[in-house]
Design an enzyme around this catalytic site. Structure first.
Site, mmCIF file in Angstrom:
data_model
loop_
_atom_site.group_PDB
_atom_site.id
_atom_site.type_symbol
_atom_site.label_atom_id
_atom_site.label_comp_id
_atom_site.label_asym_id
_atom_site.label_seq_id
_atom_site.Cartn_x
_atom_site.Cartn_y
_atom_site.Cartn_z
ATOM 1 N N GLU A 42 11.375 -0.181 -14.225
ATOM 2 C CA GLU A 42 10.453 -1.322 -14.183
ATOM 3 C C GLU A 42 10.572 -2.274 -15.319
ATOM 4 O O GLU A 42 10.496 -3.536 -15.190
ATOM 5 C CB GLU A 42 8.968 -0.769 -14.106
ATOM 6 C CG GLU A 42 8.702 -0.185 -12.783
ATOM 7 C CD GLU A 42 8.619 -0.989 -11.691
ATOM 8 O OE1 GLU A 42 8.057 -2.213 -11.812
ATOM 9 O OE2 GLU A 42 8.958 -0.899 -10.602
ATOM 10 N N CYS A 198 10.258 -12.474 1.242
ATOM 11 C CA CYS A 198 9.230 -13.491 1.371
ATOM 12 C C CYS A 198 9.703 -14.091 -0.015
ATOM 13 O O CYS A 198 8.936 -14.157 -1.202
ATOM 14 C CB CYS A 198 7.904 -13.002 1.108
ATOM 15 S SG CYS A 198 6.687 -14.458 1.347
ATOM 16 N N CYS A 205 10.669 -15.901 7.578
ATOM 17 C CA CYS A 205 9.355 -15.406 8.352
ATOM 18 C C CYS A 205 9.944 -14.950 9.688
ATOM 19 O O CYS A 205 9.307 -14.092 10.147
ATOM 20 C CB CYS A 205 8.603 -16.816 8.536
ATOM 21 S SG CYS A 205 7.739 -17.335 6.991
ATOM 22 N N CYS A 208 10.689 -11.456 9.226
ATOM 23 C CA CYS A 208 9.251 -10.573 8.564
ATOM 24 C C CYS A 208 8.793 -9.942 9.176
ATOM 25 O O CYS A 208 8.173 -9.909 9.938
ATOM 26 C CB CYS A 208 8.556 -11.708 7.763
ATOM 27 S SG CYS A 208 7.298 -10.986 6.863
ATOM 28 N N CYS A 214 0.477 -12.908 9.062
ATOM 29 C CA CYS A 214 0.458 -13.742 7.967
ATOM 30 C C CYS A 214 -0.033 -15.291 8.224
ATOM 31 O O CYS A 214 0.443 -15.867 9.050
ATOM 32 C CB CYS A 214 2.164 -14.125 7.483
ATOM 33 S SG CYS A 214 2.201 -14.854 6.332
HETATM 34 FE FE1 SF4 Z 1 6.238 -14.422 3.709
HETATM 35 FE FE2 SF4 Z 1 4.435 -14.571 5.424
HETATM 36 FE FE3 SF4 Z 1 6.783 -15.679 5.911
HETATM 37 FE FE4 SF4 Z 1 6.472 -12.779 5.782
HETATM 38 S S1 SF4 Z 1 5.706 -14.371 7.444
HETATM 39 S S2 SF4 Z 1 8.213 -14.175 4.827
HETATM 40 S S3 SF4 Z 1 4.985 -12.773 4.344
HETATM 41 S S4 SF4 Z 1 5.445 -16.270 4.533
#
Ligand code: SF4
Length: 351
Positions: A42, A198, A205, A208, A214
């Site tokens: 970390e 992200c 997206c 994602c 989202c």
């Molecule tokens: Fe980021 Fe939302 Fe796009 Fe997923 S959907 S990559 S959380 S902005």
């Protein structure tokens, strides 16, 4: 930002399932519950890329297999192992933390985020990561990557420069947490989402796992989050150094463990010229020409938050002052470079 935020309750289970199927599992600090290894990774990853950290991490563990071993090493040994990773305050804190674990906790890291946060160099988010990964504590991490993910997920438009808004986001991050048995996958998942999906400028997206949940994506402009309006204000700072030399030896004082130059060796440092003059009273500076206090060229030094002007007054002493007047170590001029010196002092002795 005053509106109430409705939390997407499916976020944690969706992320946990995704991490278990698709997340990263192969890094050497994953799949371990050893707080020493998690902590080390970390700290190293705070300002450094994974690919760079890999080699350092392995070498560190070979040289210091336990936190007690690291705490028993000298700071110079630790700094030498760290050389090239940059942001050396991390190495100093690493050493101080290992010493604290060794001396105050019998060589075992404390098991809660609250207690971990008391250790040198461990902030709230790092403490939470260690507690979540190693002890499955239900506690939220909120580093830069995670702030980005959560502000986009929630379309949270509070100003991240405001501590009240940051506190509010910590609260929401805590409410989003799953049950403790899922904490390891969840914490790793939110980190992986921030670092690989992200991303700051081009969030993926379409790939994602939480895109359906989202709100930032739904509103059409996820990259406007996180909102941070306040520009970093640079301040000015001025200090005076006193270079005392006697028979080829220079007086160095070790800086306190906290603050700028923590633990480094510096010339005696004063807030203003009057304080320096007062401290110099009673020094045996000699009388003739070329004696007394000599003004050396001014140094400008830029740090992240402020511009620093350093004035230096130099004196060749006829005899050493008493330790009570000036504590510290007298170091032969040619050995000054062996000491961990602040950058501007290093430059000054090389000039
Ligand atoms: Fe980021 Fe939302 Fe796009 Fe997923 S959907 S990559 S959380 S902005």
């Amino acid at each position: 930002m005053s509106k109430e935020i409705e939390l997407p309750l499916q976020f944690a289970p969706t992320l946990v399932a995704w991490q278990r199927r698709h997340g990263r599992h192969s890094l050497p600090w994953q799949n371990t519950r050893d707080p020493y290894r998690v902590w080390l990774s970390e700290i190293m990853l705070q300002q450094t890329q994974v690919t760079t950290v890999l080699g350092y991490y392995q070498r560190f563990l070979q040289r210091f297999p336990t936190v007690s071993g690291l705490g028993a090493a000298t700071l110079d040994e630790v700094l030498a192992m760290w050389a090239g990773l940059g942001y050396y305050s991390r190495a100093r804190n690493l050493h101080a933390c290992a010493q604290a674990v060794r001396e105050q906790h019998g060589g075992a890291f404390p098991r809660t985020a609250a207690a971990l946060q008391e250790l040198p160099g461990i902030g709230r988010s790092t403490a939470a990561a260690i507690a979540a990964f190693c002890f499955a504590e239900r506690v939220a991490i909120l580093d830069g990557n995670v702030k980005r993910v959560l502000t986009r997920l929630l379309a949270f438009d509070g100003d991240m420069a405001s501590s009240a808004q940051e506190k509010k986001l910590w609260g929401l991050a805590t409410e989003l947490l799953p049950q403790s048995q899922d904490m390891v996958a969840y914490t790793q998942g939110v980190m992986d989402l921030g670092s690989g999906v992200c991303t700051p400028r081009a969030p993926q997206c379409l790939l994602c796992p939480v895109s359906e949940l989202c709100r930032g994506r739904e509103q059409g402009e996820p990259t406007k989050f996180p909102v941070k309006t306040k520009k970093l204000k640079r301040s000015q700072r001025e200090n005076w150094w006193l270079w005392l030399e006697h028979e080829g030896q220079v007086l160095l004082q070790q800086r306190p463990a906290k603050g700028v130059w923590a633990g480094l060796w510096s010339l005696p440092l004063f807030d203003d010229e009057a304080a320096l003059q007062a401290a110099a009273q009673g020094l045996d500076l000699g009388q003739g020409p070329g004696q007394g206090l000599e003004t050396m060229p001014r140094i400008q030094h830029a740090l992240t938050h402020f511009d620093w002007t350093l004035h230096t007054q130099r004196a060749e002493l006829q005899r050493r002052p008493a330790d009570a007047q000036f504590h510290g170590q007298w170091v032969a001029r040619e050995r000054l470079a062996d000491y961990a010196l602040p950058a501007p002092l290093k430059k000054m002795i090389q000039a």
